[in-house]
Design a protein around this motif. Structure first.
Motif, PDB file in Angstrom:
ATOM      1  N   VAL A  45      45.505  -3.995 -42.891  1.00 42.18           N
ATOM      2  CA  VAL A  45      46.412  -3.531 -43.950  1.00 42.18           C
ATOM      3  C   VAL A  45      47.859  -3.635 -43.486  1.00 42.18           C
ATOM      4  N   ALA A  46      48.112  -3.264 -42.246  1.00 43.44           N
ATOM      5  CA  ALA A  46      49.479  -3.357 -41.715  1.00 43.44           C
ATOM      6  C   ALA A  46      49.955  -4.810 -41.702  1.00 43.44           C
ATOM      7  N   GLY A  47      49.067  -5.740 -41.354  1.00 40.16           N
ATOM      8  CA  GLY A  47      49.429  -7.162 -41.375  1.00 40.16           C
ATOM      9  C   GLY A  47      49.736  -7.649 -42.777  1.00 40.16           C
ATOM     10  N   LEU A  48      48.918  -7.220 -43.748  1.00 44.33           N
ATOM     11  CA  LEU A  48      49.165  -7.622 -45.140  1.00 44.33           C
ATOM     12  C   LEU A  48      50.476  -7.065 -45.660  1.00 44.33           C
ATOM     13  N   VAL A  49      50.708  -5.795 -45.368  1.00 47.23           N
ATOM     14  CA  VAL A  49      51.963  -5.173 -45.818  1.00 47.23           C
ATOM     15  C   VAL A  49      53.153  -5.859 -45.154  1.00 47.23           C
ATOM     16  N   GLY A  50      53.043  -6.150 -43.872  1.00 47.97           N
ATOM     17  CA  GLY A  50      54.129  -6.847 -43.177  1.00 47.97           C
ATOM     18  C   GLY A  50      54.398  -8.216 -43.759  1.00 47.97           C
ATOM     19  N   ALA A  51      53.328  -8.938 -44.116  1.00 53.98           N
ATOM     20  CA  ALA A  51      53.499 -10.263 -44.721  1.00 53.98           C
ATOM     21  C   ALA A  51      54.157 -10.155 -46.080  1.00 53.98           C
ATOM     22  N   GLN A  52      53.759  -9.165 -46.874  1.00 57.78           N
ATOM     23  CA  GLN A  52      54.355  -8.991 -48.197  1.00 57.78           C
ATOM     24  C   GLN A  52      55.829  -8.633 -48.081  1.00 57.78           C
ATOM     25  N   VAL A  53      56.153  -7.770 -47.151  1.00 60.45           N
ATOM     26  CA  VAL A  53      57.555  -7.402 -46.951  1.00 60.45           C
ATOM     27  C   VAL A  53      58.361  -8.617 -46.505  1.00 60.45           C
ATOM     28  N   SER A  54      57.789  -9.402 -45.615  1.00 58.54           N
ATOM     29  CA  SER A  54      58.472 -10.602 -45.146  1.00 58.54           C
ATOM     30  C   SER A  54      58.698 -11.597 -46.283  1.00 58.54           C
ATOM     31  N   ASN A  55      57.660 -11.807 -47.103  1.00 60.51           N
ATOM     32  CA  ASN A  55      57.798 -12.711 -48.249  1.00 60.51           C
ATOM     33  C   ASN A  55      58.814 -12.190 -49.249  1.00 60.51           C
ATOM     34  N   ALA A  56      58.798 -10.887 -49.500  1.00 61.17           N
ATOM     35  CA  ALA A  56      59.760 -10.307 -50.439  1.00 61.17           C
ATOM     36  C   ALA A  56      61.181 -10.472 -49.905  1.00 61.17           C
ATOM     37  N   GLY A  57      61.349 -10.250 -48.605  1.00 55.71           N
ATOM     38  CA  GLY A  57      62.678 -10.425 -48.002  1.00 55.71           C
ATOM     39  C   GLY A  57      63.161 -11.855 -48.105  1.00 55.71           C
ATOM     40  N   ARG A  58      62.276 -12.808 -47.875  1.00 51.85           N
ATOM     41  CA  ARG A  58      62.638 -14.219 -47.974  1.00 51.85           C
ATOM     42  C   ARG A  58      63.005 -14.570 -49.417  1.00 51.85           C
ATOM     43  N   THR A  59      62.232 -14.044 -50.383  1.00 61.14           N
ATOM     44  CA  THR A  59      62.513 -14.311 -51.795  1.00 61.14           C
ATOM     45  C   THR A  59      63.882 -13.772 -52.182  1.00 61.14           C
ATOM     46  N   VAL A  60      64.178 -12.544 -51.777  1.00 60.51           N
ATOM     47  CA  VAL A  60      65.481 -11.950 -52.084  1.00 60.51           C
ATOM     48  C   VAL A  60      66.593 -12.764 -51.441  1.00 60.51           C
ATOM     49  N   TYR A  61      66.408 -13.170 -50.208  1.00 64.44           N
ATOM     50  CA  TYR A  61      67.414 -13.966 -49.517  1.00 64.44           C
ATOM     51  C   TYR A  61      67.646 -15.293 -50.237  1.00 64.44           C
ATOM     52  N   ASP A  62      66.561 -15.981 -50.613  1.00 65.67           N
ATOM     53  CA  ASP A  62      66.690 -17.266 -51.309  1.00 65.67           C
ATOM     54  C   ASP A  62      67.416 -17.108 -52.640  1.00 65.67           C
ATOM     55  N   LYS A  63      67.091 -16.060 -53.383  1.00 71.26           N
ATOM     56  CA  LYS A  63      67.769 -15.832 -54.659  1.00 71.26           C
ATOM     57  C   LYS A  63      69.247 -15.542 -54.451  1.00 71.26           C
TER      58      LYS A  63
END
Length: 115
Positions: A45-63
């Protein structure tokens, strides 16, 4: 959900720090916490949450980069405004002998306050 976890963690820490049960109770709580943290389910669960946070951060950065493609504040402040671009174009045309104002004698931006 995040606030519940934070509250529970704060409650547990407060209990551990404030307990009068002594070292044995502290060790028991510490072992239990270590078992929970080392659990494969919790790790997954911690790995999944970390991946989601990382993806969300990348998406925000790209936008953000798409909206404002500026590499630094210095680059942003060095860019001319629309009025400055119009004035530069007007000065370039007048220096090259190209008619610029249809005989009005005004520079770009002049007389706009009356409109």
């Amino acid at each position: 959900m995040r606030y519940r976890i934070t509250f529970a963690a704060g409650l547990a820490i407060g209990y551990v720090l404030g307990t009068r049960a002594g070292r044995a109770r502290y060790e028991q709580l510490s072992r239990t916490a270590r078992k929970v943290a080392d659990s494969p389910v919790v790790q997954e669960v911690a790995g999944l949450v970390g991946a989601q946070v990382s993806n969300a951060g990348r998406t925000v950065y790209d936008k953000a980069v798409d909206k404002m493609p500026v590499t630094s504040l210095r680059d942003f402040l060095a860019r001319p405004t629309d009025e400055e671009i119009d004035l530069i174009d007007w000065e370039t045309r007048s220096a090259n002998g190209v008619p610029t104002d249809n005989g009005t004698g005004t520079t770009p931006g002049e007389g706009l306050e009356n409109q």
